[in-house]
Every structure is written in C-alpha cells, then in structure tokens.
Motif scaffolding. Structure first.
Motif, PDB file in Angstrom:
ATOM      1  N   GLU A   1     -11.803   4.431   9.477  1.00 51.22           N
ATOM      2  CA  GLU A   1     -12.197   4.337   8.081  1.00 51.22           C
ATOM      3  C   GLU A   1     -13.656   3.925   7.941  1.00 51.22           C
ATOM      4  O   GLU A   1     -14.397   4.453   7.098  1.00 51.22           O
ATOM      5  CB  GLU A   1     -11.301   3.328   7.369  1.00 51.22           C
ATOM      6  CG  GLU A   1      -9.863   3.823   7.181  1.00 51.22           C
ATOM      7  CD  GLU A   1      -8.966   2.773   6.593  1.00 51.22           C
ATOM      8  OE1 GLU A   1      -9.408   1.591   6.494  1.00 51.22           O
ATOM      9  OE2 GLU A   1      -7.814   3.094   6.246  1.00 51.22           O
ATOM     10  N   LYS A   2     -14.104   2.956   8.787  1.00 46.49           N
ATOM     11  CA  LYS A   2     -15.502   2.524   8.729  1.00 46.49           C
ATOM     12  C   LYS A   2     -16.431   3.666   9.122  1.00 46.49           C
ATOM     13  O   LYS A   2     -17.487   3.865   8.514  1.00 46.49           O
ATOM     14  CB  LYS A   2     -15.705   1.337   9.664  1.00 46.49           C
ATOM     15  CG  LYS A   2     -15.077   0.050   9.173  1.00 46.49           C
ATOM     16  CD  LYS A   2     -15.318  -1.096  10.154  1.00 46.49           C
ATOM     17  CE  LYS A   2     -14.684  -2.382   9.664  1.00 46.49           C
ATOM     18  NZ  LYS A   2     -14.876  -3.511  10.637  1.00 46.49           N
TER      19      LYS A   2
ATOM     20  N   SER B   1      -7.284   2.461  13.111  1.00 46.85           N
ATOM     21  CA  SER B   1      -7.355   2.982  11.747  1.00 46.85           C
ATOM     22  C   SER B   1      -8.565   2.425  10.999  1.00 46.85           C
ATOM     23  O   SER B   1      -9.278   3.155  10.312  1.00 46.85           O
ATOM     24  CB  SER B   1      -6.067   2.637  10.990  1.00 46.85           C
ATOM     25  OG  SER B   1      -6.133   3.073   9.655  1.00 46.85           O
ATOM     26  N   ARG B   2      -8.805   1.113  11.156  1.00 55.91           N
ATOM     27  CA  ARG B   2      -9.949   0.495  10.472  1.00 55.91           C
ATOM     28  C   ARG B   2     -11.268   1.056  10.995  1.00 55.91           C
ATOM     29  O   ARG B   2     -12.217   1.281  10.236  1.00 55.91           O
ATOM     30  CB  ARG B   2      -9.896  -1.027  10.645  1.00 55.91           C
ATOM     31  CG  ARG B   2      -8.838  -1.694   9.774  1.00 55.91           C
ATOM     32  CD  ARG B   2      -9.037  -3.198   9.726  1.00 55.91           C
ATOM     33  NE  ARG B   2      -8.813  -3.815  11.026  1.00 55.91           N
ATOM     34  CZ  ARG B   2      -7.632  -4.270  11.440  1.00 55.91           C
ATOM     35  NH1 ARG B   2      -6.564  -4.138  10.664  1.00 55.91           N
ATOM     36  NH2 ARG B   2      -7.508  -4.840  12.621  1.00 55.91           N
ATOM     37  N   LYS B   3     -11.351   1.282  12.312  1.00 62.89           N
ATOM     38  CA  LYS B   3     -12.568   1.853  12.884  1.00 62.89           C
ATOM     39  C   LYS B   3     -12.809   3.267  12.366  1.00 62.89           C
ATOM     40  O   LYS B   3     -13.942   3.653  12.074  1.00 62.89           O
ATOM     41  CB  LYS B   3     -12.473   1.854  14.412  1.00 62.89           C
ATOM     42  CG  LYS B   3     -12.571   0.481  15.039  1.00 62.89           C
ATOM     43  CD  LYS B   3     -12.493   0.566  16.562  1.00 62.89           C
ATOM     44  CE  LYS B   3     -12.588  -0.836  17.184  1.00 62.89           C
ATOM     45  NZ  LYS B   3     -12.469  -0.767  18.666  1.00 62.89           N
TER      46      LYS B   3
ATOM     47  N   SER C   1      -0.836  -3.752  15.883  1.00 59.44           N
ATOM     48  CA  SER C   1      -2.193  -4.283  15.965  1.00 59.44           C
ATOM     49  C   SER C   1      -3.180  -3.238  16.488  1.00 59.44           C
ATOM     50  O   SER C   1      -4.267  -3.061  15.932  1.00 59.44           O
ATOM     51  CB  SER C   1      -2.205  -5.518  16.872  1.00 59.44           C
ATOM     52  OG  SER C   1      -3.514  -6.004  17.052  1.00 59.44           O
TER      53      SER C   1
ATOM     54  N   HIS D   1      -3.654  -0.316  13.918  1.00 63.05           N
ATOM     55  CA  HIS D   1      -4.377  -0.755  12.727  1.00 63.05           C
ATOM     56  C   HIS D   1      -5.864  -0.953  13.036  1.00 63.05           C
ATOM     57  O   HIS D   1      -6.718  -0.670  12.194  1.00 63.05           O
ATOM     58  CB  HIS D   1      -3.758  -2.035  12.161  1.00 63.05           C
ATOM     59  CG  HIS D   1      -2.623  -1.780  11.231  1.00 63.05           C
ATOM     60  ND1 HIS D   1      -2.744  -1.875   9.862  1.00 63.05           N
ATOM     61  CD2 HIS D   1      -1.335  -1.393  11.458  1.00 63.05           C
ATOM     62  CE1 HIS D   1      -1.598  -1.582   9.292  1.00 63.05           C
ATOM     63  NE2 HIS D   1      -0.726  -1.291  10.241  1.00 63.05           N
ATOM     64  N   ARG D   2      -6.174  -1.430  14.237  1.00 68.50           N
ATOM     65  CA  ARG D   2      -7.585  -1.555  14.617  1.00 68.50           C
ATOM     66  C   ARG D   2      -8.235  -0.180  14.703  1.00 68.50           C
ATOM     67  O   ARG D   2      -9.374   0.012  14.241  1.00 68.50           O
ATOM     68  CB  ARG D   2      -7.713  -2.292  15.950  1.00 68.50           C
ATOM     69  CG  ARG D   2      -7.475  -3.790  15.865  1.00 68.50           C
ATOM     70  CD  ARG D   2      -8.102  -4.513  17.051  1.00 68.50           C
ATOM     71  NE  ARG D   2      -7.554  -4.043  18.319  1.00 68.50           N
ATOM     72  CZ  ARG D   2      -6.511  -4.584  18.928  1.00 68.50           C
ATOM     73  NH1 ARG D   2      -5.865  -5.598  18.356  1.00 68.50           N
ATOM     74  NH2 ARG D   2      -6.086  -4.116  20.085  1.00 68.50           N
TER      75      ARG D   2
ATOM     76  N   LYS E   1       0.837  -1.191   0.000  1.00 73.06           N
ATOM     77  CA  LYS E   1       0.000   0.000   0.000  1.00 73.06           C
ATOM     78  C   LYS E   1       0.876   1.247   0.000  1.00 73.06           C
ATOM     79  O   LYS E   1       1.976   1.241   0.534  1.00 73.06           O
ATOM     80  CB  LYS E   1      -0.907   0.021   1.240  1.00 73.06           C
ATOM     81  CG  LYS E   1      -1.930  -1.094   1.262  1.00 73.06           C
ATOM     82  CD  LYS E   1      -2.804  -0.957   2.495  1.00 73.06           C
ATOM     83  CE  LYS E   1      -3.860  -2.068   2.524  1.00 73.06           C
ATOM     84  NZ  LYS E   1      -4.718  -1.965   3.720  1.00 73.06           N
TER      85      LYS E   1
ATOM     86  N   GLN F   1      -0.954   6.266   3.014  1.00 71.95           N
ATOM     87  CA  GLN F   1      -2.264   5.822   3.460  1.00 71.95           C
ATOM     88  C   GLN F   1      -2.224   5.587   4.962  1.00 71.95           C
ATOM     89  O   GLN F   1      -1.171   5.468   5.565  1.00 71.95           O
ATOM     90  CB  GLN F   1      -2.678   4.532   2.746  1.00 71.95           C
ATOM     91  CG  GLN F   1      -3.107   4.762   1.303  1.00 71.95           C
ATOM     92  CD  GLN F   1      -3.730   3.506   0.729  1.00 71.95           C
ATOM     93  OE1 GLN F   1      -3.743   2.446   1.357  1.00 71.95           O
ATOM     94  NE2 GLN F   1      -4.245   3.618  -0.464  1.00 71.95           N
ATOM     95  N   LYS F   2      -3.408   5.488   5.565  1.00 71.89           N
ATOM     96  CA  LYS F   2      -3.458   5.112   6.964  1.00 71.89           C
ATOM     97  C   LYS F   2      -2.852   3.728   7.102  1.00 71.89           C
ATOM     98  O   LYS F   2      -2.952   2.910   6.187  1.00 71.89           O
ATOM     99  CB  LYS F   2      -4.909   5.109   7.453  1.00 71.89           C
ATOM    100  CG  LYS F   2      -5.530   6.506   7.495  1.00 71.89           C
ATOM    101  CD  LYS F   2      -6.964   6.427   7.963  1.00 71.89           C
ATOM    102  CE  LYS F   2      -7.579   7.824   8.038  1.00 71.89           C
ATOM    103  NZ  LYS F   2      -8.987   7.782   8.475  1.00 71.89           N
ATOM    104  N   PRO F   3      -2.234   3.404   8.251  1.00 73.29           N
ATOM    105  CA  PRO F   3      -2.247   4.156   9.504  1.00 73.29           C
ATOM    106  C   PRO F   3      -1.005   5.015   9.750  1.00 73.29           C
ATOM    107  O   PRO F   3      -0.797   5.433  10.878  1.00 73.29           O
ATOM    108  CB  PRO F   3      -2.348   3.052  10.534  1.00 73.29           C
ATOM    109  CG  PRO F   3      -1.489   1.973   9.956  1.00 73.29           C
ATOM    110  CD  PRO F   3      -1.700   2.040   8.461  1.00 73.29           C
TER     111      PRO F   3
END
Length: 224
Positions: A218-219, A214-216, A208, A211-212, A2, A6-8
């Motif tokens: 993004e959602k 970051s995903r939250k 970890s 990244h969690r 990637k 980009q995040k994170p």
C-alpha cells in the motif's frame, strides 16, 4: 470492521493460489522418476467404476468458487483463519507429495460414450500421482468449513455443502482418481489444519507476515 474485500484478503487468496500451484504441479518436477507407492486396498476394489460421476468430479470447481467466495465474505478474522488453514493444509500436502509419492492403477476404458471419452481425457491430462491426501477432498471439505459458522448462510445451504463435499469425495473413488486413504486423509487434514493453525500460533504469525507485506504494498502504491 474493515470491508472484507480490502487488503490483505486478496493477498491471502494470491498466496493460497501460488501455494496450490507449487504443491500440485511443482512437486511433480521433483518426484518424477521416484518410486510411487500404491495405497489401494481390497476395500477400494469394491467401489464400482462409474464414468458419469466425472460430472461431479469436474463440476465441483463451481462449488469451490462459490463457497470460497462466501468464506472470504466472513468477518475479517474468520476469513483470515479460513484462508490461513487452507494454505497450511496445502503445505502439508506438499510435504506428503514429496516424502510419500503415490499412484494407483486406473481401469481400462472400453466404452465410447460421452462419459467414457471424458474419463479418457481426464486420465490423459491428469497423471496418477500426488494422490495422498486428495486435494479434491481437502478443498471440498474446506468449502464446508467456509460456511458452517456463518449465521448469514442459511442452514439448507450448509447442509447442501456437506452433501456436495461428500459427493465429490465419492466421485474421486468412482472415477478411480483416488483411493479411500486419500479421501480420509484429505477431509481429516482440512479439519486438523483449521484447528491447528490457531492452537500452534501459526495463524498469528501468518497474519503478521501478510499484513506487513500488505502495508508495504500500500505504501509503495501511494508513493507511485
């Protein structure tokens, strides 16, 4: 792979900035009024006071920006390793500032030249505390770590980065902002932290968690 921007990666940078502010400024709220140790040794007395080196001491911020940007342009895994180690080191600094508050005796400035006035300004705005380890030296050595493994960075710039980091370390002494113990601790902490975060598993845990988050983020942005 990637793209590195980009995040994170921005989240890593944001966390590092927050930790840095809390470490350097937040700890002062707690240690204010506590006894501060002076780690000055006779060896420090041999170092001359050289006001013009404030140019290096303050000018290093540009050096930091450039090399941290280069550090973030590495492969994602390397960039995360670099930023995780930097954050870990600042947390160690935070513990040191709280458990071992330090200070030093600054010289009286008799001159009235531009560099003398600049030193007077620096002493007024930057209290003689939070010295061990030196964040100036720590951050400057992380600038070396940021580029030394990158094949895309020319060797001459890697060498220049080492020289610049060493110049910053010297300037912390010649401006009487730090003593030898602060300088050595700052450089050593940078190297140890870069090695330790991977060996202890802190890097994997940090990766970890961020990244969690970051995903939250993004959602949440998608739903909005």
């Amino acid at each position: 792979m990637k793209p590195i921007l980009q995040k994170p990666i921005p989240l890593y940078l944001a966390v590092s900035l927050i930790v840095n502010v809390l470490t350097y400024n937040g700890t002062r709220l707690i240690t204010h009024g506590m006894y501060h140790h002076d780690m000055t040794t006779p060896l420090d007395g041999w170092v001359p006071f050289v006001p013009w080196t404030i140019v290096i001491y303050l000018g290093c911020y540009l050096f930091w920006i450039v090399n941290y940007a280069l550090g973030c342009r590495q492969k994602t895994e390397e960039a995360e390793h670099f930023l995780c180690a930097e954050c870990f080191a600042k947390l160690i600094c935070c513990a040191c500032f709280l458990l071992l508050p330090t200070t030093n005796i600054r010289p009286e400035i008799a001159g009235s030249g531009i560099f003398d006035n600049a030193m007077c300004w620096l002493y007024r705005t930057d209290a003689a505390d939070n010295l061990f380890p030196s964040i100036h030296c720590l951050t400057s050595w992380f600038c070396v770590i940021a580029v030394r493994r990158q094949q895309s960075v020319p060797n001459w710039y890697k060498g220049l980065s080492v020289l610049m980091a060493l110049a910053v370390c010297v300037s912390t002494l010649t401006t009487r902002q730090h003593v030898f113990a602060d300088v050595f601790a700052g450089v050593l902490l940078a190297e140890v932290s870069y090695w330790l975060v991977q060996k202890t598993g802190f890097l994997a845990w940090y990766h970890s968690v961020l990244h969690r988050i970051s995903r939250k983020m993004e959602k949440k942005a998608v739903h909005e």
